[in-house]
Design a protein around this motif. Sequence first.
Motif, short mmCIF file in Angstrom:
data_model
loop_
_atom_site.label_atom_id
_atom_site.label_comp_id
_atom_site.label_asym_id
_atom_site.label_seq_id
_atom_site.Cartn_x
_atom_site.Cartn_y
_atom_site.Cartn_z
N ALA A 12 0.83 -1.21 0.00
CA ALA A 12 0.00 0.00 0.00
C ALA A 12 0.86 1.26 0.00
CB ALA A 12 -0.94 -0.01 1.21
N ALA A 13 1.96 1.23 0.75
CA ALA A 13 2.86 2.39 0.79
C ALA A 13 3.49 2.62 -0.58
CB ALA A 13 3.94 2.16 1.84
N GLU A 14 3.84 1.55 -1.27
CA GLU A 14 4.41 1.66 -2.61
C GLU A 14 3.36 2.21 -3.58
OE1 GLU A 14 7.27 1.54 -5.53
OE2 GLU A 14 7.52 1.19 -3.37
N ALA A 15 2.11 1.76 -3.44
CA ALA A 15 1.04 2.23 -4.32
C ALA A 15 0.79 3.72 -4.14
CB ALA A 15 -0.24 1.44 -4.04
N LYS A 16 0.91 4.19 -2.89
CA LYS A 16 0.67 5.60 -2.61
C LYS A 16 1.69 6.48 -3.32
CE LYS A 16 -0.76 8.52 1.24
NZ LYS A 16 -1.04 8.55 2.70
N LYS A 17 2.93 6.01 -3.44
CA LYS A 17 3.97 6.76 -4.15
C LYS A 17 3.58 7.01 -5.60
CE LYS A 17 7.82 4.80 -1.46
NZ LYS A 17 9.05 3.96 -1.57
N ASN A 18 2.86 6.06 -6.18
CA ASN A 18 2.47 6.15 -7.59
C ASN A 18 1.04 6.68 -7.77
OD1 ASN A 18 4.91 5.03 -8.73
ND2 ASN A 18 4.26 3.05 -7.91
N LYS A 19 0.53 7.35 -6.73
CA LYS A 19 -0.79 8.01 -6.78
C LYS A 19 -1.91 7.02 -7.09
CE LYS A 19 1.23 12.44 -8.09
NZ LYS A 19 1.27 13.57 -9.05
N TYR A 20 -1.72 5.81 -6.64
CA TYR A 20 -2.76 4.78 -6.69
C TYR A 20 -3.22 4.45 -8.12
CZ TYR A 20 -3.13 5.49 -1.64
OH TYR A 20 -2.86 5.57 -0.30
N GLY A 21 -2.31 4.49 -9.08
CA GLY A 21 -2.66 3.98 -10.41
C GLY A 21 -2.90 2.49 -10.34
N VAL A 22 -3.95 2.01 -10.98
CA VAL A 22 -4.34 0.61 -10.82
C VAL A 22 -3.28 -0.35 -11.38
CG1 VAL A 22 -6.04 -1.13 -11.53
CG2 VAL A 22 -6.80 1.10 -10.72
N LYS A 23 -2.72 -0.05 -12.54
CA LYS A 23 -1.67 -0.92 -13.07
C LYS A 23 -0.45 -0.91 -12.15
CE LYS A 23 -0.76 -1.45 -17.50
NZ LYS A 23 -0.26 -1.23 -18.89
N ASP A 24 -0.16 0.26 -11.58
CA ASP A 24 0.97 0.35 -10.66
C ASP A 24 0.73 -0.51 -9.42
OD1 ASP A 24 2.44 2.11 -12.24
OD2 ASP A 24 1.46 3.88 -11.39
N ILE A 25 -0.52 -0.57 -8.97
CA ILE A 25 -0.83 -1.40 -7.79
C ILE A 25 -0.68 -2.88 -8.13
CG2 ILE A 25 -2.69 -2.11 -6.23
CD1 ILE A 25 -3.72 0.76 -6.33
N VAL A 26 -1.18 -3.28 -9.29
CA VAL A 26 -1.02 -4.68 -9.70
C VAL A 26 0.46 -5.02 -9.82
CG1 VAL A 26 -1.47 -6.34 -11.55
CG2 VAL A 26 -3.25 -4.71 -10.89
N ARG A 27 1.25 -4.11 -10.39
CA ARG A 27 2.69 -4.33 -10.51
C ARG A 27 3.34 -4.44 -9.12
NH1 ARG A 27 3.71 -0.12 -13.08
NH2 ARG A 27 3.89 -0.90 -15.21
N ALA A 28 2.92 -3.57 -8.20
CA ALA A 28 3.49 -3.58 -6.85
C ALA A 28 3.22 -4.91 -6.15
CB ALA A 28 2.94 -2.41 -6.04
N VAL A 29 2.03 -5.46 -6.34
CA VAL A 29 1.72 -6.77 -5.76
C VAL A 29 2.60 -7.84 -6.39
CG1 VAL A 29 -0.06 -8.55 -5.52
CG2 VAL A 29 -0.65 -6.15 -5.15
N ALA A 30 2.76 -7.79 -7.70
CA ALA A 30 3.51 -8.83 -8.42
C ALA A 30 4.98 -8.87 -8.00
CB ALA A 30 3.39 -8.61 -9.92
N VAL A 31 5.58 -7.72 -7.72
CA VAL A 31 7.02 -7.69 -7.38
C VAL A 31 7.25 -7.64 -5.87
CG1 VAL A 31 7.56 -6.53 -9.55
CG2 VAL A 31 7.20 -5.15 -7.49
N SER A 32 6.18 -7.76 -5.09
CA SER A 32 6.28 -7.60 -3.64
C SER A 32 6.98 -8.77 -2.97
CB SER A 32 4.89 -7.44 -3.04
OG SER A 32 4.16 -8.65 -3.14
N ASN A 33 7.42 -8.52 -1.76
CA ASN A 33 7.99 -9.58 -0.93
C ASN A 33 6.96 -10.66 -0.63
OD1 ASN A 33 10.18 -10.65 0.74
ND2 ASN A 33 8.89 -10.09 2.48
N LEU A 34 5.69 -10.25 -0.53
CA LEU A 34 4.61 -11.20 -0.24
C LEU A 34 4.51 -12.26 -1.33
CD1 LEU A 34 2.20 -11.96 1.56
CD2 LEU A 34 0.80 -10.41 0.21
#
Length: 813
Positions: free
Chosen positions: A787-809
């Motif tokens: 969520a913190a990473e998504a906030k940096k990118n102003k909550y763009g939906v593709k950016d959020i999907v990308r953040a999940v894909a490359v996450s530690n989780l």
Amino acid sequence: MTRSVFNLPATLVASLGLASAVGAAEPFDAFLEKHCISCHGPEKEKGDLRIDKLSRDFKLGADSHHWAEVIEQVNSGEMPPKKEKKPTQEEIEAFVTALDSKIKEGRAARMAARPAVSHYRLSRKEYQNTVYDLLGVRYDPAKPGELNEDTLWHGFERIGSELSLSPSHVDRYYRAAGTVLDRAFPAASGEARKVRKTAADLRYSGGKDQQAALDRFGIKRPLRYLLFPGTVQNALSANWFGKTGPEHSGLYKVRIQASGVRPPGGQPAHLSIGKRTGEETVDGLIDFDITAPEDKPQVYEFEVFLEMPASLDFCVVATDVVDRRSGAAFRNALSSRGGYIFTHSSETLLLNPNAPQMFDGKGNGLFSTVLLDWIEWEGPLETDAEKSLRKNLVPADDATPEVVAEHLQRFAERAWRRAVNKEELEDYLKSYREEREAGEKPAEAYRVAMQGVLTSRNFLYIVEGSPEAREKLTDLELASRLSYFLWSSMPDDALFTAAKGGTLNGEGLKKEVDRILTDSRINRFVDDFSRQWLQLHRVGMFPPDKKLYPTYDRWLETSMREEPVEFFREVLVKNLPMESFLDSDWTMANSRLCDFYGLPEPKTDAFQRVSLKPEDRRGGLLTMGASLGLTSDGTRHRPVHRGVWLSEVIFAKTPPPPPANVPAIEPNPPTSAKATLREKLEAHRDNANCSACHAKIDPLGIAWDNYDAIGQWRTHEKVAAGTGADPMVNPAGEMPDGRHFKDPNEFKRLLIEDRDKFVQAFIEHLSTYGLRRVLTVDDEDDIAAIAAEAKKNKYGVKDIVRAVAVSNLMRKR
């Protein structure tokens, strides 16, 4: 209190027998005794929660999700409730710190003790995609008699704990593998053939007699096939292709030249092609509106998978058909062979004089009708890419045992999505040898071995782990997790190569994820995730009453179901901000939806971006017909169900089930003044057992009371029985935190103010989908990091999907 997706299965908690275990006094118990037990203890049990009975064994974590919810409620100020004495800030900080410390200690202990190997069975959709990407073969596992239907968990069909494997599954998987291999390596050639049928062929058996009549009248126009509403006529017969069998199943292209007759102010005709299900209905494989005018016919082209031999029919759907027409007489008068000759609406003297009138004196249609010129079928079609997947898969007939083993090993490594030892294949090679010794041909014997590979757990399951427990996935396991997350299928060669080369980390991982997101297979993610997240399987579950909602038809329902998917696709591709899901000044619509919503008709019949004005009262997911209809019962809207759906989808919180024996809301008595459903709910909430949960659920649903059971805007609620006029709708309400709203627009504004909560919930849904499991409190820190990473990118939906894909989780087992 509500229950979030940070949850352990109730069956697990029950089996452990620890739901009521209470340990020794903890540092935070004094706070609970002072501020919580009075409402969640022996005397009261609001929200179906007894805090005094929650387990303090944080290492086991049977109730950790409840404890995390307690922290959230206290931090947000929702608990203790407004009427109770509020704790000081110092008390809150000490309580949260002590309880959070215990939760984290338990999390670390559980992570260290996690199982060595996890198995996640492929869903039907994933199986379908995987056999296509592995062998270039199209197979429909949802066809009756094929693979068992997947069990759903809150709309998601890929949760590992829900996808069991029963004996009936095993038998069907063997048959499915046989079907797939039959199509991959057919005994007979399935070369593509093309067949065209003109209107004269379809309607007039070649049309010689009719053409002679046209010649006598001096009419130069060609014969056309007039398809009127309710007619079901032949669109494809298997014998058109000559002798055909299952080996000819596959992808077919259909081209149709047609135009439409549309009554002034009426809807365009809708043509459905599929299998006949009734006298006036078909189960549509192809559905589209005919928007081309009579004098400017258009060629429409589609691709469809057909199980051969196949027989399909045309069916014209139009909701503006006049009900008073005698259906049987009307059909018989127009469909009898030789009963009419049709070329153009101006040539009405050629129509059967005994048939009901279809055009007025000016040539205007009285109802929507399709004019068909010709239809062309071509198939089965195969691309070079599909054929290349099967190239050199089967060894030559004179191959040595070593070569056969090498071929099978290469196939198994792609099918099982990992490195394979030859020892693992010994049983399959033994089957090959036994078949050869029994006299079977080499290719047929090798297919037995291939069938074994395709029915192995290594193919049917995504297998993560090894005999030794470890924290992270291997690169090959990560490749599969990413591909099934974003493509609903196996990794491609490039992703395999990155994983084998050890570059699936850091910048290498980001590069691969970006490539995955731009590949056309990302459309599978769009279709599958949006459908599961929004629970679109419920659209049409309760068909609306035809008398109450006469404009509702199957094509409208299909269009409604596709709208949120196309909307999600647009938001993802354009990387629009998350609040677009909550409100927007545009939507994705086709001509049927534009007619239903009262929007300007689009230029084509396909889905396209359509601008919205404030007076349209649409925008975002929540005012779509699908969202509003799936929470209705076919006769009336259901505010509570709408509230529960919104709570689950927007905030990832599932309210507890209602207490047993709660009385249903009765219909309005004929002798009483008409009352809205909201007024009846308010009386229902007077029940102390219901009020706590309803206070959180109902405002989320009442906000949409201006929309009826199929999503039409209204200002008054239609009440069937009772005295007086239909009452006005009142969508005003108060959020659980005390903020007020007066209408849906203000409610949307409050949701956008809660953007951070919505974004976190969306990340939870994405992670649940990607990890194939229910999230727990142990995942909270990773979700917060995304969520913190998504906030940096102003909550763009593709950016959020990308953040999940490359996450530690995503790298964790």
